[in-house]
Design a protein around this motif. Structure first.
Motif, PDB file in Angstrom:
ATOM      1  N   MET A  30       0.827  -1.202   0.000  1.00 40.35           N
ATOM      2  CA  MET A  30       0.000   0.000   0.000  1.00 40.35           C
ATOM      3  C   MET A  30       0.863   1.256   0.000  1.00 40.35           C
ATOM      4  SD  MET A  30      -2.837  -1.263   2.788  1.00 40.35           S
ATOM      5  CE  MET A  30      -3.997   0.089   2.568  1.00 40.35           C
ATOM      6  N   GLY A  31       1.919   1.240   0.811  1.00 41.73           N
ATOM      7  CA  GLY A  31       2.798   2.399   0.883  1.00 41.73           C
ATOM      8  C   GLY A  31       3.503   2.680  -0.433  1.00 41.73           C
ATOM      9  N   LEU A  32       3.896   1.619  -1.130  1.00 37.51           N
ATOM     10  CA  LEU A  32       4.586   1.805  -2.404  1.00 37.51           C
ATOM     11  C   LEU A  32       3.662   2.431  -3.443  1.00 37.51           C
ATOM     12  CD1 LEU A  32       7.071   1.378  -4.172  1.00 37.51           C
ATOM     13  CD2 LEU A  32       6.246  -0.940  -4.662  1.00 37.51           C
ATOM     14  N   VAL A  33       2.441   1.903  -3.556  1.00 37.77           N
ATOM     15  CA  VAL A  33       1.487   2.464  -4.514  1.00 37.77           C
ATOM     16  C   VAL A  33       1.157   3.911  -4.153  1.00 37.77           C
ATOM     17  CG1 VAL A  33      -0.862   2.268  -5.418  1.00 37.77           C
ATOM     18  CG2 VAL A  33       0.532   0.219  -5.111  1.00 37.77           C
ATOM     19  N   ALA A  34       0.925   4.166  -2.859  1.00 42.83           N
ATOM     20  CA  ALA A  34       0.611   5.524  -2.419  1.00 42.83           C
ATOM     21  C   ALA A  34       1.772   6.472  -2.676  1.00 42.83           C
ATOM     22  CB  ALA A  34       0.246   5.525  -0.944  1.00 42.83           C
ATOM     23  N   ALA A  35       3.000   6.022  -2.423  1.00 44.97           N
ATOM     24  CA  ALA A  35       4.168   6.883  -2.628  1.00 44.97           C
ATOM     25  C   ALA A  35       4.334   7.233  -4.099  1.00 44.97           C
ATOM     26  CB  ALA A  35       5.419   6.187  -2.100  1.00 44.97           C
ATOM     27  N   LEU A  36       4.146   6.250  -4.968  1.00 44.59           N
ATOM     28  CA  LEU A  36       4.267   6.533  -6.402  1.00 44.59           C
ATOM     29  C   LEU A  36       3.171   7.490  -6.862  1.00 44.59           C
ATOM     30  CD1 LEU A  36       5.109   2.946  -7.727  1.00 44.59           C
ATOM     31  CD2 LEU A  36       6.661   4.892  -7.531  1.00 44.59           C
ATOM     32  N   GLY A  37       1.952   7.282  -6.352  1.00 46.47           N
ATOM     33  CA  GLY A  37       0.867   8.179  -6.726  1.00 46.47           C
ATOM     34  C   GLY A  37       1.065   9.586  -6.221  1.00 46.47           C
ATOM     35  N   LEU A  38       1.476   9.725  -4.965  1.00 47.86           N
ATOM     36  CA  LEU A  38       1.738  11.046  -4.406  1.00 47.86           C
ATOM     37  C   LEU A  38       2.908  11.721  -5.111  1.00 47.86           C
ATOM     38  CD1 LEU A  38       1.299  10.272  -0.604  1.00 47.86           C
ATOM     39  CD2 LEU A  38      -0.228  11.642  -2.023  1.00 47.86           C
ATOM     40  N   ASP A  48       9.338  20.907   4.765  1.00 51.71           N
ATOM     41  CA  ASP A  48       9.599  20.376   6.112  1.00 51.71           C
ATOM     42  C   ASP A  48       9.678  18.862   6.154  1.00 51.71           C
ATOM     43  OD1 ASP A  48       9.430  23.039   6.971  1.00 51.71           O
ATOM     44  OD2 ASP A  48       7.270  22.859   7.345  1.00 51.71           O
ATOM     45  N   GLY A  49      10.022  18.240   5.046  1.00 52.77           N
ATOM     46  CA  GLY A  49      10.143  16.783   5.045  1.00 52.77           C
ATOM     47  C   GLY A  49       8.870  16.080   5.464  1.00 52.77           C
ATOM     48  N   SER A  50       7.735  16.607   5.039  1.00 52.86           N
ATOM     49  CA  SER A  50       6.442  16.087   5.480  1.00 52.86           C
ATOM     50  C   SER A  50       5.928  14.932   4.629  1.00 52.86           C
ATOM     51  CB  SER A  50       5.410  17.210   5.483  1.00 52.86           C
ATOM     52  OG  SER A  50       5.296  17.776   4.177  1.00 52.86           O
ATOM     53  N   PHE A  51       6.638  14.576   3.580  1.00 52.48           N
ATOM     54  CA  PHE A  51       6.127  13.537   2.688  1.00 52.48           C
ATOM     55  C   PHE A  51       5.818  12.233   3.413  1.00 52.48           C
ATOM     56  CE2 PHE A  51       6.721  10.007  -0.313  1.00 52.48           C
ATOM     57  CZ  PHE A  51       5.756  10.334  -1.257  1.00 52.48           C
ATOM     58  N   PRO A  52       6.682  11.720   4.312  1.00 49.97           N
ATOM     59  CA  PRO A  52       6.335  10.469   5.005  1.00 49.97           C
ATOM     60  C   PRO A  52       5.047  10.566   5.804  1.00 49.97           C
ATOM     61  CG  PRO A  52       8.670  10.961   5.261  1.00 49.97           C
ATOM     62  CD  PRO A  52       8.041  12.168   4.661  1.00 49.97           C
ATOM     63  N   ARG A  53       4.770  11.728   6.374  1.00 44.91           N
ATOM     64  CA  ARG A  53       3.538  11.879   7.163  1.00 44.91           C
ATOM     65  C   ARG A  53       2.307  11.960   6.257  1.00 44.91           C
ATOM     66  NH1 ARG A  53       4.749  12.708  12.424  1.00 44.91           N
ATOM     67  NH2 ARG A  53       6.928  13.196  12.885  1.00 44.91           N
ATOM     68  N   VAL A  54       2.458  12.606   5.108  1.00 44.08           N
ATOM     69  CA  VAL A  54       1.369  12.623   4.126  1.00 44.08           C
ATOM     70  C   VAL A  54       1.134  11.208   3.593  1.00 44.08           C
ATOM     71  CG1 VAL A  54       0.654  13.505   1.877  1.00 44.08           C
ATOM     72  CG2 VAL A  54       1.795  15.016   3.509  1.00 44.08           C
ATOM     73  N   LEU A  55       2.211  10.473   3.400  1.00 47.20           N
ATOM     74  CA  LEU A  55       2.096   9.083   2.958  1.00 47.20           C
ATOM     75  C   LEU A  55       1.346   8.247   3.992  1.00 47.20           C
ATOM     76  CD1 LEU A  55       2.824   6.803   0.990  1.00 47.20           C
ATOM     77  CD2 LEU A  55       5.031   6.604   2.156  1.00 47.20           C
ATOM     78  N   ALA A  56       1.679   8.433   5.263  1.00 44.83           N
ATOM     79  CA  ALA A  56       0.970   7.711   6.322  1.00 44.83           C
ATOM     80  C   ALA A  56      -0.510   8.072   6.338  1.00 44.83           C
ATOM     81  CB  ALA A  56       1.609   8.003   7.679  1.00 44.83           C
ATOM     82  N   ALA A  57      -0.822   9.355   6.140  1.00 44.48           N
ATOM     83  CA  ALA A  57      -2.226   9.780   6.114  1.00 44.48           C
ATOM     84  C   ALA A  57      -2.959   9.154   4.936  1.00 44.48           C
ATOM     85  CB  ALA A  57      -2.300  11.306   6.039  1.00 44.48           C
ATOM     86  N   THR A  58      -2.276   8.999   3.815  1.00 45.45           N
ATOM     87  CA  THR A  58      -2.908   8.378   2.651  1.00 45.45           C
ATOM     88  C   THR A  58      -3.247   6.919   2.930  1.00 45.45           C
ATOM     89  OG1 THR A  58      -1.645   9.853   1.201  1.00 45.45           O
ATOM     90  CG2 THR A  58      -2.628   7.905   0.197  1.00 45.45           C
ATOM     91  N   VAL A  59      -2.330   6.205   3.568  1.00 44.75           N
ATOM     92  CA  VAL A  59      -2.600   4.798   3.906  1.00 44.75           C
ATOM     93  C   VAL A  59      -3.720   4.717   4.940  1.00 44.75           C
ATOM     94  CG1 VAL A  59      -1.595   2.688   4.858  1.00 44.75           C
ATOM     95  CG2 VAL A  59      -0.247   4.126   3.318  1.00 44.75           C
ATOM     96  N   VAL A  60      -3.748   5.671   5.888  1.00 41.18           N
ATOM     97  CA  VAL A  60      -4.826   5.696   6.888  1.00 41.18           C
ATOM     98  C   VAL A  60      -6.178   5.831   6.207  1.00 41.18           C
ATOM     99  CG1 VAL A  60      -5.871   7.154   8.667  1.00 41.18           C
ATOM    100  CG2 VAL A  60      -3.482   6.473   8.867  1.00 41.18           C
ATOM    101  N   THR A  61      -6.294   6.770   5.274  1.00 39.60           N
ATOM    102  CA  THR A  61      -7.574   6.936   4.582  1.00 39.60           C
ATOM    103  C   THR A  61      -7.898   5.739   3.698  1.00 39.60           C
ATOM    104  OG1 THR A  61      -6.476   8.164   2.788  1.00 39.60           O
ATOM    105  CG2 THR A  61      -7.404   9.445   4.609  1.00 39.60           C
ATOM    106  N   ALA A  62      -6.871   5.035   3.213  1.00 33.61           N
ATOM    107  CA  ALA A  62      -7.106   3.874   2.354  1.00 33.61           C
ATOM    108  C   ALA A  62      -7.784   2.733   3.092  1.00 33.61           C
ATOM    109  CB  ALA A  62      -5.789   3.395   1.745  1.00 33.61           C
TER     110      ALA A  62
END
Length: 418
Positions: A30-38, A48-62
């Motif tokens: 899930m993280g790989l697909v979300a990271a590529l999409g984002l 502010d290096g927020s990409f990992p936190r946005v990625l986590a939020a994307t998986v949470v909503t998934a």
């Protein structure tokens, strides 16, 4: 010879190590697909290096979790909003991997005891619970946003404030809904797999439930594949490949399954305002960008693009194909009218699932000194809600007709093959 019996050797080993592989593998997929999409959507450039936190939020909503949006600037400015949307490309990837991994240790079995299945599922759920808590606490961040140029920027300089906007996952809701999501995935995995073992008391349901559930899985996956082919063709001929791949990797099933239900006759209520959302097909944008909530169905779409009338044709072909598959997997004693009833119920439940997971509600508004929803390039709203009666009623009718029609060639094929 080894003292262990053949039956002992046949018992699969599905302990904590295998459960850990299932959970971590699902999260990584899930993280790989979300990271590529984002990344395709340009999120790698967030400050502010927020990409990992946005990625986590994307998986949470998934997995059905909730993310709240808020902001503040010493009481002089604020932002509020909320986000309810499932990036179904990420959801589908995780569900397929976890379902496959859950069934893999059970292969080559005809029957599995209820305690065995419950214990195996409980080990996965325990580790999944830990993963959900970690994701929920990771999925939070605060950004400093610009008020833009002109009067708003002058107000910020005058009062010496810089508004901030942040997001944070709702931990209790995320944990609860995430566990329900996992339970649904595991149950559906048992239902759609023709060879997965069941407890002895449930074997009698194999002839009625499994063929129909298996057919619905084929229907959903086929619609996603067709949507993906169309999207790639559009990207190759009309450009903007990055945006197209962002849609593919984050929301392809959202669009494909929406088109599936509209082709069956469903009506959705929707609205798009401001700068929210990933690019969508032009015809959708034209219908939804109105001052009021718009009805989204075959009629309103056809006013902008007559090609949408091919949606019912595509749905008919897909339903006849999966009805044939369902009848071919069913015992010969099942009659054509029973196939029709089975497919009608299965299709109605599938459409209900699409309506539940395909809803979108997102809003973000910025206010300065009590002036609400100021245009800073960030404010906006997206709304997409189904009208359930218009979705479930036609689905039952389509299922009855397609189930009966698809059963007839399957019965003739059985007669020819003896």
């Amino acid at each position: 010879m080894d003292s262990r019996t053949l039956s002992d050797l046949a018992v699969p080993r599905h302990g904590w190590a295998q459960a850990l592989v299932t959970v971590l593998g699902g999260l990584i997929a899930m993280g790989l697909v979300a990271a590529l999409g984002l990344g395709a959507a340009g999120a790698t450039g967030l400050p502010d290096g927020s990409f990992p936190r946005v990625l986590a939020a994307t998986v949470v909503t998934a997995v059905g979790g909730s993310v709240d949006l808020s902001g503040d600037a010493s009481g002089l400015a604020g932002a509020e909003g909320g986000l309810t949307v499932m990036p179904l490309s990420v959801t589908l990837t995780g569900a397929l991997f976890i379902g496959w991994s859950f069934l893999r240790p059970l292969r080559h079995r005809a029957v599995a005891g209820a305690p065995e299945l419950a214990g195996w599922a409980a080990r996965i759920a325990a580790l999944w619970l830990v993963a959900l808590v970690c994701l929920a606490f990771t999925a939070r961040h605060t950004f400093e946003i610009s008020l833009g140029k002109g009067a708003l920027d002058d107000l910020g300089d005058l009062f010496g404030f810089s508004p901030e906007i942040g997001f944070a996952a709702d931990v209790p809701v995320t944990v609860l809904v995430g566990l329900l999501w996992l339970a649904g995935v595991l149950v559906l995995a048992l239902l759609v797999s023709p060879g997965a073992p069941l407890p002895g008391r449930l074997l009698r349901f194999q002839t009625t439930v499994r063929p129909a559930a298996h057919a619905m899985l084929h229907l959903l996956l086929a619609s996603v594949v067709i949507g993906g082919v169309i999207a790639l063709a559009v990207a190759a001929t009309r450009g903007r490949p990055a945006e197209t791949f962002a849609v593919l990797l984050l929301g392809l099933p959202n669009l494909a399954w929406l088109a599936l239900t509209i082709g069956l006759g469903a009506t959705w209520d929707g609205r798009v305002e401001g700068s929210f959302g990933l690019p969508v097909p032009h015809v959708l944008d034209e219908v939804l960008r109105n001052e009021d909530v718009s009805a989204l169905n075959l009629s309103t779409l056809a006013e902008h693009d007559g090609r949408v009338w091919w949606l019912p044709v595509a749905d008919a072909v897909l339903l006849l194909a999966v009805a044939f598959v369902m009848a071919a997997l069913s015992p010969a004693r099942v009659r054509a009218w029973q196939h029709a009833v089975h497919l009608a119920v299965a299709l109605a439940l599938t459409v209900l699932m699409i309506c539940l997971v395909g809803r979108i509600s997102a809003r973000l508004g910025l206010s300065v000194l009590g002036i609400g929803d100021l245009d800073t390039g960030l404010s906006g709203q997206v709304l997409l809600q189904p009208r359930l009666p218009t979705a479930l009623g036609p689905a039952l009718l389509w299922g009855l007709v397609a189930g009966f029609a698809g059963a007839l060639p399957a019965r003739r094929m059985r007669r020819r093959t003896g």
